[in-house]
Design a protein around this motif. Sequence first.
Motif, PDB file in Angstrom:
ATOM      1  N   SER A 101      25.346  -9.081 -16.954  1.00  0.00           N
ATOM      2  CA  SER A 101      24.292  -9.825 -17.623  1.00  0.00           C
ATOM      3  C   SER A 101      23.000  -9.622 -16.835  1.00  0.00           C
ATOM      4  CB  SER A 101      24.665 -11.307 -17.695  1.00  0.00           C
ATOM      5  OG  SER A 101      23.631 -12.060 -18.252  1.00  0.00           O
ATOM      6  N   LYS A 102      22.204  -8.677 -17.308  1.00  0.00           N
ATOM      7  CA  LYS A 102      20.960  -8.278 -16.612  1.00  0.00           C
ATOM      8  C   LYS A 102      21.251  -7.866 -15.162  1.00  0.00           C
ATOM      9  CE  LYS A 102      18.739  -9.346 -20.296  1.00  0.00           C
ATOM     10  NZ  LYS A 102      19.952  -9.547 -21.072  1.00  0.00           N
ATOM     11  N   ASN A 103      22.420  -7.202 -14.969  1.00  0.00           N
ATOM     12  CA  ASN A 103      22.831  -6.724 -13.644  1.00  0.00           C
ATOM     13  C   ASN A 103      22.958  -7.849 -12.622  1.00  0.00           C
ATOM     14  OD1 ASN A 103      23.049  -3.927 -14.236  1.00  0.00           O
ATOM     15  ND2 ASN A 103      20.822  -3.808 -14.256  1.00  0.00           N
ATOM     16  N   THR A 104      23.204  -9.049 -13.084  1.00  0.00           N
ATOM     17  CA  THR A 104      23.385 -10.186 -12.188  1.00  0.00           C
ATOM     18  C   THR A 104      24.805 -10.718 -12.338  1.00  0.00           C
ATOM     19  OG1 THR A 104      21.065 -10.798 -12.411  1.00  0.00           O
ATOM     20  CG2 THR A 104      22.569 -12.484 -11.567  1.00  0.00           C
ATOM     21  N   ASP A 109      10.275  -0.386   4.172  1.00  0.00           N
ATOM     22  CA  ASP A 109       9.327  -1.040   3.267  1.00  0.00           C
ATOM     23  C   ASP A 109       9.896  -1.178   1.847  1.00  0.00           C
ATOM     24  OD1 ASP A 109       9.326   1.572   2.464  1.00  0.00           O
ATOM     25  OD2 ASP A 109       7.181   1.908   2.713  1.00  0.00           O
ATOM     26  N   ALA A 110      11.199  -0.944   1.701  1.00  0.00           N
ATOM     27  CA  ALA A 110      11.891  -1.100   0.411  1.00  0.00           C
ATOM     28  C   ALA A 110      11.368  -0.151  -0.655  1.00  0.00           C
ATOM     29  CB  ALA A 110      11.791  -2.535  -0.091  1.00  0.00           C
ATOM     30  N   SER A 111      10.792   0.987  -0.248  1.00  0.00           N
ATOM     31  CA  SER A 111      10.347   1.959  -1.242  1.00  0.00           C
ATOM     32  C   SER A 111      11.517   2.797  -1.767  1.00  0.00           C
ATOM     33  CB  SER A 111       9.267   2.871  -0.657  1.00  0.00           C
ATOM     34  OG  SER A 111       9.771   3.566   0.467  1.00  0.00           O
ATOM     35  N   ILE A 112      12.637   2.741  -1.089  1.00  0.00           N
ATOM     36  CA  ILE A 112      13.881   3.328  -1.588  1.00  0.00           C
ATOM     37  C   ILE A 112      14.924   2.216  -1.601  1.00  0.00           C
ATOM     38  CG2 ILE A 112      15.727   4.997  -1.196  1.00  0.00           C
ATOM     39  CD1 ILE A 112      13.745   6.820   0.147  1.00  0.00           C
ATOM     40  N   THR A 113      15.414   1.932  -2.783  1.00  0.00           N
ATOM     41  CA  THR A 113      16.394   0.860  -2.925  1.00  0.00           C
ATOM     42  C   THR A 113      17.747   1.452  -3.300  1.00  0.00           C
ATOM     43  OG1 THR A 113      14.683  -0.676  -3.668  1.00  0.00           O
ATOM     44  CG2 THR A 113      16.973  -1.278  -4.133  1.00  0.00           C
ATOM     45  N   LEU A 114      18.733   1.171  -2.498  1.00  0.00           N
ATOM     46  CA  LEU A 114      20.095   1.642  -2.751  1.00  0.00           C
ATOM     47  C   LEU A 114      20.945   0.434  -3.145  1.00  0.00           C
ATOM     48  CD1 LEU A 114      20.475   3.856   0.450  1.00  0.00           C
ATOM     49  CD2 LEU A 114      19.671   4.575  -1.799  1.00  0.00           C
ATOM     50  N   ARG A 115      21.625   0.567  -4.259  1.00  0.00           N
ATOM     51  CA  ARG A 115      22.416  -0.562  -4.731  1.00  0.00           C
ATOM     52  C   ARG A 115      23.811  -0.096  -5.129  1.00  0.00           C
ATOM     53  NH1 ARG A 115      20.647  -5.325  -8.918  1.00  0.00           N
ATOM     54  NH2 ARG A 115      22.703  -6.233  -9.210  1.00  0.00           N
ATOM     55  N   ALA A 116      24.814  -0.815  -4.714  1.00  0.00           N
ATOM     56  CA  ALA A 116      26.199  -0.557  -5.124  1.00  0.00           C
ATOM     57  C   ALA A 116      26.845  -1.895  -5.456  1.00  0.00           C
ATOM     58  CB  ALA A 116      26.970   0.148  -4.017  1.00  0.00           C
ATOM     59  N   ASP A 153      38.941  -2.655  -8.775  1.00  0.00           N
ATOM     60  CA  ASP A 153      37.516  -2.869  -8.558  1.00  0.00           C
ATOM     61  C   ASP A 153      36.745  -1.712  -9.173  1.00  0.00           C
ATOM     62  OD1 ASP A 153      37.884  -5.215  -7.146  1.00  0.00           O
ATOM     63  OD2 ASP A 153      37.971  -4.215  -5.200  1.00  0.00           O
ATOM     64  N   VAL A 154      35.742  -2.038  -9.971  1.00  0.00           N
ATOM     65  CA  VAL A 154      34.891  -1.022 -10.582  1.00  0.00           C
ATOM     66  C   VAL A 154      33.544  -1.047  -9.865  1.00  0.00           C
ATOM     67  CG1 VAL A 154      33.769  -0.249 -12.699  1.00  0.00           C
ATOM     68  CG2 VAL A 154      36.038  -1.298 -12.810  1.00  0.00           C
ATOM     69  N   TYR A 155      33.115   0.104  -9.386  1.00  0.00           N
ATOM     70  CA  TYR A 155      31.865   0.206  -8.644  1.00  0.00           C
ATOM     71  C   TYR A 155      30.794   0.903  -9.488  1.00  0.00           C
ATOM     72  CZ  TYR A 155      34.102  -1.156  -4.246  1.00  0.00           C
ATOM     73  OH  TYR A 155      34.759  -1.849  -3.254  1.00  0.00           O
ATOM     74  N   GLU A 156      29.581   0.392  -9.388  1.00  0.00           N
ATOM     75  CA  GLU A 156      28.423   1.036  -9.997  1.00  0.00           C
ATOM     76  C   GLU A 156      27.324   1.148  -8.952  1.00  0.00           C
ATOM     77  OE1 GLU A 156      27.114   0.005 -13.997  1.00  0.00           O
ATOM     78  OE2 GLU A 156      28.728  -1.473 -14.034  1.00  0.00           O
ATOM     79  N   SER A 157      26.606   2.266  -8.971  1.00  0.00           N
ATOM     80  CA  SER A 157      25.517   2.460  -8.015  1.00  0.00           C
ATOM     81  C   SER A 157      24.219   2.760  -8.750  1.00  0.00           C
ATOM     82  CB  SER A 157      25.835   3.617  -7.062  1.00  0.00           C
ATOM     83  OG  SER A 157      25.957   4.834  -7.773  1.00  0.00           O
ATOM     84  N   LYS A 158      23.121   2.408  -8.105  1.00  0.00           N
ATOM     85  CA  LYS A 158      21.798   2.667  -8.666  1.00  0.00           C
ATOM     86  C   LYS A 158      20.815   2.834  -7.521  1.00  0.00           C
ATOM     87  CE  LYS A 158      18.277   0.784 -11.770  1.00  0.00           C
ATOM     88  NZ  LYS A 158      17.872  -0.350 -12.632  1.00  0.00           N
ATOM     89  N   VAL A 159      19.983   3.847  -7.628  1.00  0.00           N
ATOM     90  CA  VAL A 159      18.969   4.115  -6.611  1.00  0.00           C
ATOM     91  C   VAL A 159      17.598   4.156  -7.288  1.00  0.00           C
ATOM     92  CG1 VAL A 159      18.108   5.747  -4.900  1.00  0.00           C
ATOM     93  CG2 VAL A 159      20.583   5.438  -5.196  1.00  0.00           C
ATOM     94  N   SER A 160      16.632   3.464  -6.708  1.00  0.00           N
ATOM     95  CA  SER A 160      15.253   3.539  -7.199  1.00  0.00           C
ATOM     96  C   SER A 160      14.347   3.958  -6.057  1.00  0.00           C
ATOM     97  CB  SER A 160      14.802   2.192  -7.768  1.00  0.00           C
ATOM     98  OG  SER A 160      14.867   1.185  -6.774  1.00  0.00           O
ATOM     99  N   VAL A 161      13.374   4.817  -6.363  1.00  0.00           N
ATOM    100  CA  VAL A 161      12.470   5.332  -5.319  1.00  0.00           C
ATOM    101  C   VAL A 161      11.030   5.155  -5.763  1.00  0.00           C
ATOM    102  CG1 VAL A 161      14.152   7.004  -4.448  1.00  0.00           C
ATOM    103  CG2 VAL A 161      12.593   7.666  -6.281  1.00  0.00           C
ATOM    104  N   THR A 162      10.156   4.941  -4.790  1.00  0.00           N
ATOM    105  CA  THR A 162       8.722   4.785  -5.054  1.00  0.00           C
ATOM    106  C   THR A 162       7.941   5.715  -4.124  1.00  0.00           C
ATOM    107  OG1 THR A 162       9.040   2.452  -5.640  1.00  0.00           O
ATOM    108  CG2 THR A 162       6.798   3.163  -5.131  1.00  0.00           C
TER     109      THR A 162
END
Length: 347
Positions: A189-192, A66-73, A45-54
Amino acid sequence: MAVVFTGTKLPQSELAEIQQELYQDSATFREKWVDIQEGHKSGTDVYESKVSVTAKAATSGKVVADASITLRADKTPVTLTSIEFSDIVDESTLLDTRFERSMKSGAYNRVSNEFDNAVLQQVTPAIGEALESMIWDGAKSATKVSIAGLVPGAGQGSISAGAQTLVAAMPTNLIDSLPATILYNASQSKNTPGAGLGDYKKVLSIAAVTSATIAAEYAKIYATAPAKVINNKTNVPFIYAPLGDQQLIKIANNAVGAAQQVNFLVEGSGTSEKISYNGIEIKFVPLVGFRVLADPRYLKVIMDLMSDMSGLNIGEVGEGAMQRFIKNIQTLATWVTNQRYITLYGG
């Protein structure tokens, strides 16, 4: 008196050295120009993470969701493929050759030490060359069909007709090369999740690469690459280019005339030679048509052991057969991560 001879004439002499084939160095593995991940037999299994903040206006109240910090793995399963290089060596074919002299006495003994040391030992570098080529050029038959079925387009987010032509011309292999994986993979494919075109950065409006145009074409790669990648001083990217580019670069650098200028920096010579473009080192590999600018951590070869490349099993066939088998097994797959930061020329 005339001399009359009947019978078989033998060669007067023979060169002591047996001239060996020239094999392409498997530098991608030896120097680890990409991320070689060992210790996997059938899949991983290959894992990738991404965090976006507002940013938002500060408050003295309690924190609310309020989803102003999004954590994705994201997890992607990657299946490895086992391949082998194997055959039978029939030493009986070595009788009546120079190799017969190194066989032990006894009619059953047909193994030639000279043959093993001078010829059989070339199997390992030949396997290394084959694997080096496979990870840079080639695609599975199913991948070829899938890429051919994509709708080509000129802009970002679409595959070029030229890329489809290059993939169609690739060798049909048991594993996908890194360019084939960049173009078409099951998770990015577009992270989907789902099969489709990879989310890479495409170099637009490319031209035929010659000694006269190579500097301009590399400028397109450099200009297309994300600034985050180009300016990363901690994890520096490489440009992966076809082997023939090295000759074109040196010809371009040594062009005579008013337009002469050094577009590429060439330092050192021999094994210590280093060639770079605008500070980015170029790694010359068996690519065909494609060129890649990427952080090497994002280009992965997942395998059991890298030392399997040099592991050659040799033994008697058995049941009285005066033959030996040769067998080498590899288990591997290519994969890419953070694909939005990979720049593909020819894509």
